[in-house]
Scaffold this active site. Sequence first.
Site, PDB file in Angstrom:
ATOM      1  N   HIS A 141       0.826  -1.210   0.000  1.00 15.24           N
ATOM      2  CA  HIS A 141       0.000   0.000   0.000  1.00 15.24           C
ATOM      3  C   HIS A 141       0.863   1.263   0.000  1.00 15.24           C
ATOM      4  CE1 HIS A 141      -3.761   1.930   0.075  1.00 15.24           C
ATOM      5  NE2 HIS A 141      -4.412   1.108   0.864  1.00 15.24           N
ATOM      6  N   ALA A 142       2.118   1.172   0.401  1.00 16.04           N
ATOM      7  CA  ALA A 142       2.999   2.338   0.337  1.00 16.04           C
ATOM      8  C   ALA A 142       3.244   2.774  -1.102  1.00 16.04           C
ATOM      9  CB  ALA A 142       4.337   2.022   1.014  1.00 16.04           C
TER      10      ALA A 142
END
Length: 501
Positions: A141-142
């Site tokens: 998700h980064a």
Amino acid sequence: MSQLTTVDATFLNAETGTTHAHIAGLGIVDAASCPDGRLTVEGVAELVRNRAHLAARPLRQRLVQVPFGLDRPYWEDDPDFDAGRHIFEIGLPAPGDDRQLADVVAMLHEQPLDRSRPLWEMFLIQGLIGGRTAVYVKVHHAAIDGVTAAETLAALLDLSPEPRDVPADETEPARAPRPAEMVRAGLLNTAMHPVRSALSVARAAPYLDEIPGLSSIPGVGLMSSVVQNALRRREVPRAPRMSAPPTPFNQPIGRRRSVAVGELPLDDIKQIRRGLGGSVNDVVMALCATALRQWLDKRGELPERPLVAAVPVSLRRRGNRGEGGNQVSVMATPLATDIPDPADRYVAVRRDMDRAKRRFTGSSGSWVQDMSGLIPAPVAGALTRLALQAAPAMSLRPINLIVSNVPGPQFPLYLCGARVLGYYPISVITDITGGLNITVFSYDGKVDVGIVACRALIPDPSEIVDHLVDALDELRELSREALEERALEERAREERVLSGE
């Protein structure tokens, strides 16, 4: 050169032995139209090599850490990038049914990504009943949010079995700053952090009551209203005082995961919307409310208060869709699981969603970005993990679960010539957001449902999928009755007009 935003870094910092912050999708494809009738690692790897530049960050960029952890990491193109190192193949034993597939996907979803290379992996899962192939892909998700995930899929998929021509890669490789430059920038950012934090608090102050968990604290709503009035902001609906009740899935999560997928006809959901009013998303939320009510009631665990769901919302606008970094916020809403009558429950879900949307539209919607930057980068990782681990012990429960609805294309797509039959999103669970996540993706006339849970808390989430199907039948009948009643009223009105009454 690109540095992680504070939200991006928070997804990295949140990872522990039991929490991994990658999001994933499970595609089911018909490989009959592929060369030799089989989707292969070599074929997919060649596709990624040819198109990685169309979605560079998620596919070919890696993290570069700042010396001494002084600042947030940077992204740079991996000089050793090889798509083949990220793609693997698994064969299911006979019979290759959906339960076996769910168990394998859950096992894959439990594993963290290697931070020394681009943060994604793909698994081709062969041997499914009916000659189908499953494609499980996960990305940290980064590196990606909902919009960039859709852009990445668009880069890899085609509108027909014949692959389209793509422009050649003419971009220069992105490189992170030299260590000395990163240290200098990190020291400057650390020195300026108190000023930036004060500005973030000032921006967030008028809308503190929309942060999940804070709205239940006495006085927070009043304080937000006072600040709004003092700043002469336009009036926005006050966030309701929501308190997430205890449930079996709001306990400390473990390392193991359980997964279930299913699908609902999009036409049925649209018919319900026409009959009962509201939006497609309102129908989805009402379906989840009913399914969770049934699941909890069956176990004698149904709370007297409604569950509280967090709904992710994209902050991207049409003009900044190509920009990197997570641009996402969250709005919280009650789920009306405490209302026994299905018609009343649907009305309550519509009302609460409408209030949450009007509240979100009237506010900045950026509290996630503002709050994520309050902790200085050198200590953000340790403090974030400490907060996540301490939350269960302190009985901090801002929400019960995350429910996300992602719109997708209503036409078939193809991967290396293989038709994509369904695409089921599989997301993140944490101690704070709850051990259950329901995400739906509309695709080609269906609403594909992906559920991930902590295996120790919900061993078999396929039961929730069954309850969603039951909930759809219930709302479909209510909608049919509403449409019939409306038609009778319209016919009576026409007869009165014709008779001159």
